[in-house]
Design a protein around this motif. Structure first.
Motif, PDB file in Angstrom:
ATOM      1  N   LYS A   3       0.812  -1.221   0.000  1.00 40.99           N
ATOM      2  CA  LYS A   3       0.000   0.000   0.000  1.00 40.99           C
ATOM      3  C   LYS A   3       0.843   1.269   0.000  1.00 40.99           C
ATOM      4  CE  LYS A   3      -3.902  -2.227   2.055  1.00 40.99           C
ATOM      5  NZ  LYS A   3      -5.137  -2.038   2.718  1.00 40.99           N
ATOM      6  N   VAL A   6       3.121   6.042   2.629  1.00 43.56           N
ATOM      7  CA  VAL A   6       2.165   7.007   3.176  1.00 43.56           C
ATOM      8  C   VAL A   6       1.076   6.278   3.944  1.00 43.56           C
ATOM      9  CG1 VAL A   6       0.473   8.780   2.615  1.00 43.56           C
ATOM     10  CG2 VAL A   6       2.665   8.742   1.431  1.00 43.56           C
ATOM     11  N   TRP A   7       0.542   5.204   3.357  1.00 50.71           N
ATOM     12  CA  TRP A   7      -0.487   4.427   4.047  1.00 50.71           C
ATOM     13  C   TRP A   7       0.056   3.881   5.365  1.00 50.71           C
ATOM     14  CZ3 TRP A   7      -0.790  -0.458   5.964  1.00 50.71           C
ATOM     15  CH2 TRP A   7      -2.056  -0.880   6.373  1.00 50.71           C
ATOM     16  N   ARG A   9       2.551   5.014   7.246  1.00 51.76           N
ATOM     17  CA  ARG A   9       2.736   6.088   8.233  1.00 51.76           C
ATOM     18  C   ARG A   9       1.394   6.544   8.815  1.00 51.76           C
ATOM     19  NH1 ARG A   9       7.535   4.874   9.335  1.00 51.76           N
ATOM     20  NH2 ARG A   9       9.174   5.642   8.000  1.00 51.76           N
ATOM     21  N   LEU A  10       0.385   6.642   7.972  1.00 56.47           N
ATOM     22  CA  LEU A  10      -0.941   7.024   8.475  1.00 56.47           C
ATOM     23  C   LEU A  10      -1.494   5.961   9.412  1.00 56.47           C
ATOM     24  CD1 LEU A  10      -2.510   8.593   5.275  1.00 56.47           C
ATOM     25  CD2 LEU A  10      -1.806   9.782   7.355  1.00 56.47           C
ATOM     26  N   ALA A  11      -1.250   4.692   9.087  1.00 52.58           N
ATOM     27  CA  ALA A  11      -1.692   3.613   9.976  1.00 52.58           C
ATOM     28  C   ALA A  11      -0.974   3.705  11.317  1.00 52.58           C
ATOM     29  CB  ALA A  11      -1.450   2.257   9.317  1.00 52.58           C
ATOM     30  N   GLN A  12       0.318   4.014  11.296  1.00 55.59           N
ATOM     31  CA  GLN A  12       1.060   4.190  12.550  1.00 55.59           C
ATOM     32  C   GLN A  12       0.482   5.333  13.370  1.00 55.59           C
ATOM     33  OE1 GLN A  12       5.084   4.721  11.038  1.00 55.59           O
ATOM     34  NE2 GLN A  12       5.711   2.850  12.106  1.00 55.59           N
ATOM     35  N   MET A  13       0.230   6.462  12.736  1.00 58.11           N
ATOM     36  CA  MET A  13      -0.323   7.615  13.448  1.00 58.11           C
ATOM     37  C   MET A  13      -1.692   7.291  14.030  1.00 58.11           C
ATOM     38  SD  MET A  13       1.975   9.829  13.550  1.00 58.11           S
ATOM     39  CE  MET A  13       0.983  11.098  14.307  1.00 58.11           C
ATOM     40  N   ARG A  14      -2.471   6.525  13.288  1.00 59.67           N
ATOM     41  CA  ARG A  14      -3.801   6.148  13.781  1.00 59.67           C
ATOM     42  C   ARG A  14      -3.686   5.385  15.094  1.00 59.67           C
ATOM     43  NH1 ARG A  14      -8.231   2.175  11.416  1.00 59.67           N
ATOM     44  NH2 ARG A  14      -9.978   3.138  12.460  1.00 59.67           N
ATOM     45  N   HIS A  20      -7.702   4.031  16.394  1.00 58.03           N
ATOM     46  CA  HIS A  20      -8.161   2.685  16.091  1.00 58.03           C
ATOM     47  C   HIS A  20      -9.113   2.166  17.167  1.00 58.03           C
ATOM     48  CE1 HIS A  20      -4.953   2.104  18.943  1.00 58.03           C
ATOM     49  NE2 HIS A  20      -5.286   0.844  19.091  1.00 58.03           N
TER      50      HIS A  20
END
Length: 90
Positions: A3, A6-7, A9-14, A20
């Motif tokens: 993915k 960027v995907w 990093r955004l998942a990490q930030m979430r 989550h």
């Protein structure tokens, strides 16, 4: 499937921001909202007004710019803060 960064990093930030978990108004979970609430943080560190704010530059500007060799130690700044505190009763 890959993915992309960027995907990822955004998942990490979430996860880091608690997005989550069960959501509350504003998009953050209750624990994260409390941790980011400035009034709560201010109470926890006994932050009361009036205050004296101080920004001390101790990074590369003390070594690589025109200030090289002229930056003063933190103790000098703190003694000046104490003088201002006494003068203005802060």
């Amino acid at each position: 499937s890959h993915k992309g960064i960027v995907w990822f990093r955004l998942a990490q930030m979430r996860v880091l921001l608690g997005l989550h978990k069960e959501r509350v108004p504003g998009g953050l979970n209750a624990e994260t909202r409390a941790a980011l609430d400035l009034e709560t943080v201010a109470r926890e560190i006994n932050f009361t007004h009036p205050i004296i704010g101080l920004h001390v530059r101790r990074g590369d500007s003390c070594h690589t710019t025109l200030r090289r060799g002229r930056c003063v130690p933190l103790s000098t700044h703190l003694s000046r803060v104490e003088a201002i505190s006494a003068r203005y009763n802060v």
